[in-house]
Scaffold this active site. Structure first.
Site, PDB file in Angstrom:
ATOM      1  N   THR A  29      38.065 -30.201  49.702  1.00  0.00           N
ATOM      2  CA  THR A  29      37.521 -30.091  51.058  1.00  0.00           C
ATOM      3  C   THR A  29      35.998 -30.172  51.021  1.00  0.00           C
ATOM      4  OG1 THR A  29      39.382 -28.736  51.767  1.00  0.00           O
ATOM      5  CG2 THR A  29      37.401 -28.628  53.119  1.00  0.00           C
ATOM      6  N   LYS A  59      34.273 -24.724  53.030  1.00  0.00           N
ATOM      7  CA  LYS A  59      34.099 -24.596  51.577  1.00  0.00           C
ATOM      8  C   LYS A  59      35.412 -24.999  50.892  1.00  0.00           C
ATOM      9  CE  LYS A  59      32.345 -20.332  51.984  1.00  0.00           C
ATOM     10  NZ  LYS A  59      31.651 -19.068  51.643  1.00  0.00           N
ATOM     11  N   VAL A 100      39.693 -23.453  49.387  1.00  0.00           N
ATOM     12  CA  VAL A 100      40.644 -22.344  49.458  1.00  0.00           C
ATOM     13  C   VAL A 100      41.751 -22.447  48.403  1.00  0.00           C
ATOM     14  CG1 VAL A 100      42.218 -23.390  51.141  1.00  0.00           C
ATOM     15  CG2 VAL A 100      41.882 -20.912  51.143  1.00  0.00           C
ATOM     16  N   GLY A 101      41.653 -23.374  47.469  1.00  0.00           N
ATOM     17  CA  GLY A 101      42.782 -23.576  46.540  1.00  0.00           C
ATOM     18  C   GLY A 101      43.001 -22.426  45.573  1.00  0.00           C
ATOM     19  N   GLU A 102      42.329 -22.492  44.434  1.00  0.00           N
ATOM     20  CA  GLU A 102      42.564 -21.490  43.379  1.00  0.00           C
ATOM     21  C   GLU A 102      42.231 -20.048  43.779  1.00  0.00           C
ATOM     22  OE1 GLU A 102      41.018 -23.913  39.585  1.00  0.00           O
ATOM     23  OE2 GLU A 102      39.944 -24.110  41.468  1.00  0.00           O
TER      24      GLU A 102
END
Ligand code: FES
Ligand code: FES
Lengths: 156, 340
Positions: B90, B285, B287-289
Site C-alpha cells: 500500500t 501506511k 497493515v500486513g505483518e
C-alpha cells in the site's frame, strides 16, 4: 473399474484404477478443480464436497464408493445468473483472502444450513471446524454464513 | 479451576526494507473511454492489494474504482516491483501509482485547460470529470479530455513513476539514522481463561487497535487484522516445528503441526485508529505483518495475569504452562513453610 455417479445433477461415468480417490476423480477425470488438494490425508478440509448432501473429505473417499451416489461440488452452486447466497455473502464481506479454503468452507456451511437454517455462532464454528483457513481468522467467514442463513430464511 | 486474566501487547512495525532499496514502479494510462489501465509488478495473494491500488489510482484520477483495470505481476509487461513483502505494498507501490496517475492527470489538465479557458493549475479531477476548482459546473467529461489528448493533441495521457522509500543509513559509530520511512503502531488486549489443573489456555476475547494511516479499504484492513490475530494465536499457543537430531521435521502434518481452527478464535473487536501519514498515498501506511505481532505478547501477559507465570518460550502449550504453574506452587509452598 467403472463407476457411474451423479455430479452436480448430471450423470457421469468414468473408467479408473481402483485406488483413485474421489478428489482425484473430480479434479483429474472431470477437471472440476474447485475441490482443492491441500494435505491429501484428511487434515485440512480443502477437498470438502457433498456426497448425498453430507460434507466429506474427498481425499479420503475412494471413487469406487460413489457408485450410484450423488456428489455436489462448488462448481454446482452458482448458475449463470446468480451466486448461491453463501457465495454472495462471502463476496460481500470479503470473507476469503487467498481462497484456497473457500470451496470446502462453503460446502461445509451449505450442509449446515440445510440441516439447521438458524444456526448460532457456535454451531457455525463447529460446522467449519474441519476446514482450516490460514488467511482470514475465520471471523468474516462465520459472519457471512450467518448472513446467508438469514437471507435464505427470508427468501427461500 | 478456570482462572481469567487480561493482558496488553503494544508494538511498532516498520514499512518496507531496512535502508536497502525497495522500489516500486507503475504505469497508469487513461483510455479514451475514461477508464484507466494500471500496470504494476506487485502480486495479489488474497489480501486485496490490487483493489487498494486500483482505489489509489481512481482517487487520483477522479474516477471510480470499477473504471480502473489492473494488470499485475507479469514480468514481460509490468514495471518492476520489489514484491508483496515487508508490509510495503500500500505504501511503496501505492506511492508509485499515485505519482504515475498524477503524471497522466497533468497531461489531461494541460489539454483541458485551454478548452475551459483556465490554467492547468486551476483544474481538479472528480466524478469522472475534469473541472475548474471552485466552479464544478465548468467541466469536461474525462473521456472527452482523454480522447482530445490522444487523437487531437497527440499527447496520450500516460504516466510512469517509481518510488523508493527515503531512508538514511545508520552511522556505525553512533547507531543513528533513519532506517525506515514510516512505521505503524498497534495495541491489542487479550482475555484468556487458563485451567490451572491442565495448563490449557483459551483466548476468549481480543481487542485490536491499529494505526495503519488512512484505511483506504477498511473492510480489507479488518480482514488483515483478524487473519493476523489467528496467526498470532497459533504462534502463542500451538504452532511449533519440531525436528529430530538429524534436522528432519517430526511433525510435518496438520494433525501434529497444530494451527488455529474456527473453534480457537475469540470474539474480536477491531479498532482502526484514523491517522494521516503525510508521506503515504492519501495518508496510508500498511497493515500486513504488524497484525500478527502484538497478539502473542498480549496473550502471554494475560496468562501471567490469570495464573502468575511468565512464558519465556513459545508456544505456550498446556504442558509448558502446567509445568510453570507447578513450579510456582512449589516455590510458594516453600516460602510459606516455617524455617527449620
Ligand atoms: S486434502 Fe483432503 S483433507 Fe486436506
Ligand atoms: S482464505 Fe486463504 S486459506 Fe482461507
Amino acid at each position: 473399474m467403472d463407476v457411474e455417479l451423479i455430479i452436480n445433477g448430471e450423470e457421469k461415468t468414468a473408467s479408473i484404477p481402483p485406488e483413485t480417490t474421489l478428489l482425484k476423480l473430480l479434479r483429474e477425470e472431470f477437471y472440476l478443480t474447485g475441490a482443492k488438494t491441500g494435505c491429501d490425508v484428511g487434515d485440512c478440509g480443502a477437498c470438502t464436497v457433498l456426497v448425498d448432501g453430507e460434507a466429506v473429505n474427498s481425499c479420503l473417499m475412494l471413487a469406487g464408493q460413489l457408485q450410484g451416489r450423488s456428489v455436489e461440488t462448488i462448481e454446482g452452486l452458482a448458475n449463470l445468473e446468480d451466486f448461491h447466497p453463501l457465495q454472495k455473502n462471502f463476496e460481500d464481506l470479503g470473507s476469503l483472502q487467498c481462497g484456497f479454503c473457500g470451496p470446502g468452507m462453503i460446502l461445509s456451511a451449505k450442509q449446515l444450513l440445510e440441516e439447521n437454517p438458524e444456526p448460532t455462532k457456535q454451531e457455525i464454528q463447529d460446522a467449519i471446524a474441519g476446514n482450516l483457513c490460514r488467511c482470514t481468522g475465520y471471523t468474516k467467514i462465520v459472519e457471512a454464513v450467518a448472513d446467508a442463513a438469514k437471507e435464505m430464511r427470508e427468501e427461500p | 479451576m478456570i482462572r481469567k486474566g487480561k493482558g496488553i501487547g503494544c508494538m511498532w512495525y516498520p514499512i518496507g526494507f531496512t535502508v536497502a532499496a525497495n522500489p516500486s514502479a507503475a504505469t497508469v494510462k487513461v483510455n479514451e473511454d475514461g477508464t484507466a489501465t494500471l500496470l504494476t509488478g506487485t502480486v495479489e495473494t488474497g489480501q486485496g492489494s490490487l483493489t487498494v491500488l486500483g482505489q489509489i489510482a481512481a482517487e487520483e484520477l477522479g474516477i471510480s474504482t470499477e473504471d480502473v483495470h489492473v494488470v499485475s505481476a507479469d514480468t514481460d509487461a509490468t514495471p518492476m516491483d520489489t514484491g508483496a513483502i515487508a508490509s510495503r505494498t500500500t505504501y511503496v507501490t501505492g506511492n508509485a501509482i499515485k505519482l504515475a496517475a498524477e503524471k497522466a492527470k497533468e497531461i489531461l489538465f494541460e489539454v483541458a485547460a485551454p478548452m475551459l479557458n483556465v490554467k492547468p493549475s486551476q483544474l481538479e479531477a472528480a466524478d469522472r470529470k475534469v473541472q475548474v476548482k471552485g466552479f464544478p459546473q465548468r467541466f469536461l467529461p474525462i473521456d472527452e479530455v482523454a480522447l482530445q489528448a490522444q487523437f487531437v493533441q497527440g499527447q496520450p495521457p500516460i504516466g510512469s513513476a517509481s518510488y523508493n522509500p527515503p531512508t538514511v543509513d545508520m552511522d556505525p559509530e553512533t547507531g543513528q539514522g533513519k532506517p525506515f520511512s514510516t512505521y505503524v503502531y498497534a495495541t491489542q488486549i487479550a482475555e484468556v481463561e487458563v485451567d490451572d489443573e491442565t495448563g490449557d489456555v483459551n483466548v476468549t476475547y481480543m481487542a485490536a487497535a491499529h494505526d495503519c494511516g488512512t484505511a483506504i479499504n477498511p473492510m480489507l484492513v479488518e480482514g488483515q487484522i483478524q487473519g493476523g490475530i489467528s496467526m498470532g494465536i497459533g504462534f502463542a499457543l500451538q504452532e511449533e516445528m519440531l525436528f529430530d537430531e538429524k534436522g528432519v521435521q517430526i511433525n510435518p502434518n496438520l494433525t501434529n503441526y497444530i494451527m488455529p481452527t474456527s473453534l480457537d478464535m475469540p470474539d474480536i473487536d477491531v479498532d482502526i485508529v484514523e491517522n494521516f501519514d503525510p508521506t503515504g498515498p492519501f495518508g496510508a501506511k500498511g497493515v500486513g505483518e504488524p497484525t500478527a505481532v502484538p497478539t502473542a505478547a498480549a496473550i502471554c501477559n494475560a496468562i501471567y495475569d490469570a495464573v502468575g507465570v511468565r512464558i519465556t518460550s513459545l508456544p505456550a502449550t498446556a504442558e509448558k504452562v502446567l509445568a510453570l504453574i507447578k513450579e510456582k506452587n512449589e516455590k510458594d509452598i516453600k516460602q510459606l513453610s516455617p524455617a527449620e
